[in-house]
Design a protein around this motif. Sequence first.
Motif, PDB file in Angstrom:
ATOM      1  N   CYS A 171      22.957  -9.545  93.086  1.00 57.72           N
ATOM      2  CA  CYS A 171      23.377 -10.626  93.998  1.00 57.72           C
ATOM      3  C   CYS A 171      23.712 -11.893  93.230  1.00 57.72           C
ATOM      4  CB  CYS A 171      22.273 -10.925  95.008  1.00 57.72           C
ATOM      5  SG  CYS A 171      22.034  -9.612  96.207  1.00 57.72           S
ATOM      6  N   LEU A 172      22.946 -12.136  92.159  1.00 59.25           N
ATOM      7  CA  LEU A 172      23.185 -13.338  91.359  1.00 59.25           C
ATOM      8  C   LEU A 172      24.576 -13.287  90.724  1.00 59.25           C
ATOM      9  CD1 LEU A 172      21.101 -15.560  91.042  1.00 59.25           C
ATOM     10  CD2 LEU A 172      20.488 -14.622  88.822  1.00 59.25           C
ATOM     11  N   GLU A 173      24.934 -12.103  90.254  1.00 57.13           N
ATOM     12  CA  GLU A 173      26.248 -11.918  89.641  1.00 57.13           C
ATOM     13  C   GLU A 173      27.333 -12.037  90.700  1.00 57.13           C
ATOM     14  OE1 GLU A 173      26.332  -8.444  87.153  1.00 57.13           O
ATOM     15  OE2 GLU A 173      28.528  -8.488  87.089  1.00 57.13           O
ATOM     16  N   MET A 174      27.060 -11.430  91.848  1.00 59.24           N
ATOM     17  CA  MET A 174      28.057 -11.412  92.924  1.00 59.24           C
ATOM     18  C   MET A 174      28.354 -12.817  93.450  1.00 59.24           C
ATOM     19  SD  MET A 174      27.926  -9.086  96.274  1.00 59.24           S
ATOM     20  CE  MET A 174      28.597  -9.639  97.797  1.00 59.24           C
ATOM     21  N   TYR A 175      27.313 -13.643  93.580  1.00 57.81           N
ATOM     22  CA  TYR A 175      27.511 -14.985  94.124  1.00 57.81           C
ATOM     23  C   TYR A 175      27.580 -16.050  93.041  1.00 57.81           C
ATOM     24  CZ  TYR A 175      26.564 -12.803  98.609  1.00 57.81           C
ATOM     25  OH  TYR A 175      26.624 -12.000  99.712  1.00 57.81           O
ATOM     26  N   GLY A 176      27.630 -15.646  91.773  1.00 65.70           N
ATOM     27  CA  GLY A 176      27.690 -16.600  90.676  1.00 65.70           C
ATOM     28  C   GLY A 176      29.012 -17.349  90.644  1.00 65.70           C
ATOM     29  N   ASP A 177      29.014 -18.454  89.899  1.00 58.49           N
ATOM     30  CA  ASP A 177      30.228 -19.282  89.820  1.00 58.49           C
ATOM     31  C   ASP A 177      31.403 -18.489  89.259  1.00 58.49           C
ATOM     32  OD1 ASP A 177      29.230 -21.585  90.902  1.00 58.49           O
ATOM     33  OD2 ASP A 177      28.430 -22.309  88.986  1.00 58.49           O
ATOM     34  N   ALA A 178      31.103 -17.563  88.353  1.00 56.96           N
ATOM     35  CA  ALA A 178      32.187 -16.820  87.699  1.00 56.96           C
ATOM     36  C   ALA A 178      32.536 -15.534  88.442  1.00 56.96           C
ATOM     37  CB  ALA A 178      31.777 -16.482  86.267  1.00 56.96           C
ATOM     38  N   SER A 179      31.975 -15.348  89.626  1.00 61.49           N
ATOM     39  CA  SER A 179      32.190 -14.093  90.339  1.00 61.49           C
ATOM     40  C   SER A 179      33.653 -13.899  90.726  1.00 61.49           C
ATOM     41  CB  SER A 179      31.335 -14.066  91.605  1.00 61.49           C
ATOM     42  OG  SER A 179      31.708 -12.969  92.422  1.00 61.49           O
ATOM     43  N   VAL A 180      34.142 -12.703  90.489  1.00 66.97           N
ATOM     44  CA  VAL A 180      35.503 -12.355  90.888  1.00 66.97           C
ATOM     45  C   VAL A 180      35.493 -11.771  92.300  1.00 66.97           C
ATOM     46  CG1 VAL A 180      37.467 -10.864  90.365  1.00 66.97           C
ATOM     47  CG2 VAL A 180      36.200 -11.927  88.517  1.00 66.97           C
ATOM     48  N   ALA A 181      34.428 -11.021  92.593  1.00 61.76           N
ATOM     49  CA  ALA A 181      34.397 -10.254  93.835  1.00 61.76           C
ATOM     50  C   ALA A 181      34.367 -11.127  95.084  1.00 61.76           C
ATOM     51  CB  ALA A 181      33.192  -9.323  93.831  1.00 61.76           C
ATOM     52  N   ILE A 182      33.851 -12.335  94.936  1.00 62.64           N
ATOM     53  CA  ILE A 182      33.677 -13.178  96.115  1.00 62.64           C
ATOM     54  C   ILE A 182      34.824 -14.189  96.237  1.00 62.64           C
ATOM     55  CG2 ILE A 182      32.361 -15.210  95.341  1.00 62.64           C
ATOM     56  CD1 ILE A 182      31.130 -12.651  97.871  1.00 62.64           C
ATOM     57  N   TYR A 183      35.692 -14.155  95.192  1.00 64.11           N
ATOM     58  CA  TYR A 183      36.779 -15.141  95.138  1.00 64.11           C
ATOM     59  C   TYR A 183      37.642 -15.068  96.396  1.00 64.11           C
ATOM     60  CZ  TYR A 183      40.871 -17.686  93.714  1.00 64.11           C
ATOM     61  OH  TYR A 183      41.899 -18.581  93.690  1.00 64.11           O
TER      62      TYR A 183
ATOM     63  N   SER B 243      30.537  -4.587  83.669  1.00 63.30           N
ATOM     64  CA  SER B 243      30.506  -5.560  84.757  1.00 63.30           C
ATOM     65  C   SER B 243      31.753  -5.416  85.634  1.00 63.30           C
ATOM     66  CB  SER B 243      30.373  -6.984  84.211  1.00 63.30           C
ATOM     67  OG  SER B 243      31.560  -7.384  83.583  1.00 63.30           O
ATOM     68  N   ASP B 244      32.849  -4.912  85.049  1.00 57.02           N
ATOM     69  CA  ASP B 244      34.037  -4.623  85.862  1.00 57.02           C
ATOM     70  C   ASP B 244      33.767  -3.461  86.817  1.00 57.02           C
ATOM     71  OD1 ASP B 244      35.424  -6.609  84.606  1.00 57.02           O
ATOM     72  OD2 ASP B 244      36.663  -5.278  83.375  1.00 57.02           O
ATOM     73  N   VAL B 245      32.991  -2.488  86.337  1.00 53.37           N
ATOM     74  CA  VAL B 245      32.635  -1.356  87.205  1.00 53.37           C
ATOM     75  C   VAL B 245      31.843  -1.867  88.401  1.00 53.37           C
ATOM     76  CG1 VAL B 245      31.346   0.812  87.348  1.00 53.37           C
ATOM     77  CG2 VAL B 245      32.623   0.265  85.282  1.00 53.37           C
ATOM     78  N   SER B 246      30.946  -2.796  88.122  1.00 51.24           N
ATOM     79  CA  SER B 246      30.082  -3.346  89.170  1.00 51.24           C
ATOM     80  C   SER B 246      30.879  -4.088  90.248  1.00 51.24           C
ATOM     81  CB  SER B 246      29.057  -4.283  88.518  1.00 51.24           C
ATOM     82  OG  SER B 246      28.394  -5.043  89.479  1.00 51.24           O
ATOM     83  N   ILE B 247      32.067  -4.572  89.885  1.00 49.46           N
ATOM     84  CA  ILE B 247      32.874  -5.320  90.851  1.00 49.46           C
ATOM     85  C   ILE B 247      33.176  -4.475  92.090  1.00 49.46           C
ATOM     86  CG2 ILE B 247      35.224  -6.229  91.203  1.00 49.46           C
ATOM     87  CD1 ILE B 247      34.930  -7.595  88.497  1.00 49.46           C
ATOM     88  N   GLY B 248      33.376  -3.189  91.890  1.00 53.66           N
ATOM     89  CA  GLY B 248      33.626  -2.314  93.032  1.00 53.66           C
ATOM     90  C   GLY B 248      32.473  -2.339  94.027  1.00 53.66           C
ATOM     91  N   HIS B 249      31.252  -2.302  93.501  1.00 57.25           N
ATOM     92  CA  HIS B 249      30.081  -2.369  94.376  1.00 57.25           C
ATOM     93  C   HIS B 249      29.989  -3.727  95.055  1.00 57.25           C
ATOM     94  CE1 HIS B 249      28.556   1.481  93.164  1.00 57.25           C
ATOM     95  NE2 HIS B 249      28.535   1.138  91.890  1.00 57.25           N
ATOM     96  N   GLN B 250      30.339  -4.752  94.295  1.00 52.88           N
ATOM     97  CA  GLN B 250      30.289  -6.097  94.877  1.00 52.88           C
ATOM     98  C   GLN B 250      31.316  -6.232  96.002  1.00 52.88           C
ATOM     99  OE1 GLN B 250      30.534  -9.100  91.811  1.00 52.88           O
ATOM    100  NE2 GLN B 250      29.136  -7.974  90.485  1.00 52.88           N
ATOM    101  N   LEU B 251      32.492  -5.637  95.812  1.00 53.30           N
ATOM    102  CA  LEU B 251      33.528  -5.709  96.848  1.00 53.30           C
ATOM    103  C   LEU B 251      33.053  -5.030  98.134  1.00 53.30           C
ATOM    104  CD1 LEU B 251      36.671  -4.840  94.699  1.00 53.30           C
ATOM    105  CD2 LEU B 251      36.132  -7.046  95.716  1.00 53.30           C
ATOM    106  N   VAL B 252      32.431  -3.869  97.970  1.00 55.93           N
ATOM    107  CA  VAL B 252      31.940  -3.135  99.135  1.00 55.93           C
ATOM    108  C   VAL B 252      30.859  -3.951  99.856  1.00 55.93           C
ATOM    109  CG1 VAL B 252      30.637  -1.081  99.832  1.00 55.93           C
ATOM    110  CG2 VAL B 252      32.539  -0.869  98.239  1.00 55.93           C
ATOM    111  N   THR B 253      29.947  -4.521  99.066  1.00 53.44           N
ATOM    112  CA  THR B 253      28.879  -5.334  99.645  1.00 53.44           C
ATOM    113  C   THR B 253      29.456  -6.561 100.349  1.00 53.44           C
ATOM    114  OG1 THR B 253      27.470  -4.618  97.823  1.00 53.44           O
ATOM    115  CG2 THR B 253      26.684  -6.473  99.118  1.00 53.44           C
TER     116      THR B 253
END
Lengths: 319, 200
Positions: B31-43, A247-257
Amino acid sequence: MMEAVPAVLPASAARQRRQVWSVGGGKGGIGKSLITAALGYQLARVGRKVVLVDADLGGANLHTCLGLAGPSLTLGDFICRRADRIEDVMVETGVPGLRLISGASDFLGAANIKYAQKVRVLNRIRALDVDIILMDLGAGTSFNIIDFFLVSDVGILTVVPEPTSIENGYRFIKSALYRRLRGAATNGTVRTIVDSALDHKNPLGIRTPLDLLAAVEREDPASVPVLKQQLTSFHPRFVVNQVRDPSDVSIGHQLVTACARHLGVKATYAGYVPFDDSVWRCVRQRRLFASAMPDCPSAQKVRELARGLMQGESLALTW
Amino acid sequence: MVAVLVGNHYEVLGIDARATPEQVERAYRFCLEMYGDASVAIYSLLDPDEQRRARSRVQEAYEVLRDPFRRHDYDASQGFTRPGAPMPSLPRPAAGPVPVRVPPPPPPRLAAPQVLEPPVDGAALRRFREQRGISLKDIAARSKIGVRYLEYIEADRHALLPAPVYLRGFLQEYARATGLEPQRTAEAYMSRLRRASERQ
């Protein structure tokens, strides 16, 4: 869904044109220096002529990452003209093809160098006879750091999977982009809008580059194309360090998105480096993990990272 | 204001209009993970309210695109044509909420559905759901089970739960919506319930 940004030239062309790469990240202690040193080592190993520049003025420790003692002459000596030529402050690292311009750890004033001095440094560095100039930027989002990032051909943004680091990463992107947009502004109206965007509580309600463009569109539509061009040509490349699980790997994709959707910035995901005990063990011994333990997971990922960056490739999100 | 999530349902999930059901599912999970409450990426990028709105846009898009009928109608209304897409051929369900649902076959997904360690009680389900950043409303919207019943499940209000034959379906829907393995989750919860009632 996301294709590679073809800013890095292939190997043959890279010989003809020297490139400046920089590694920033906003937050301290996230592994910028180690990644810079390991990347430089890897690039040199595959035959590139590389010079590492410790631009973390005031907090330089790239030499330690490489297992070297602090050199007697540093970038600080060049900045305050105790050394005439940039070559005089460049040292061999013991790795063929890899040299180092150490930071100014002995000269605290260098952390606040003036713009003219910065231009002189950059011009001299750019004139060096090498393939890749790899700069380790310090923490924070000061103009010194951001200006080095903005002149780079390849701007690498390091984050670790923690809210504090991500927050600083976004701040870094915004600061860099606003600085760039301000430089491209052709009139006072646009400059005023950009300046107010730097204040988080600005009355225009600007929170992102997309908001900023909307505000310029209202006030001075003629300036929008030039700003848009600046926005679309800004391509930070994320490296996620200290990755512990998928899930940490996925963070990179989430950041780009997230950058594309909510900032209007086309970032890419250059790669990730796993959390690895071998790395800190090597740090303790003042040895570079990439050379001391070339088979450890981190060293392997750094090799992939270097290859991807040279070829202008990034990790793509596929469904 | 930050543009939370604009565009059509496909753009919201970040997929092509030709995406397969599996791709819809995977994009939804992402998307659910990305926008979830525990998401780091959207912080720090979105405030909690924007994050919630983004999540409900994702949910809305998914609700439409996971259902072959609704997706077909949506594509037609948006002028999307999907060459080679099978036309839904089953009889259409009656309009309006269906009082008792037969659980649909589990949608294919990238990540294997997870299995909770015992005891699988309401609190365990709730913890898992919250980690995933899924609200009860999200589950209710997806499963058409009332939020009230979902709350009873999580609060272990056994006396208020429906008859086992319905409860099993509810639990399986709950599990699907949160990414748990439906059969084993329902069975674990219900066997614990049986033991509790035997003790009384």
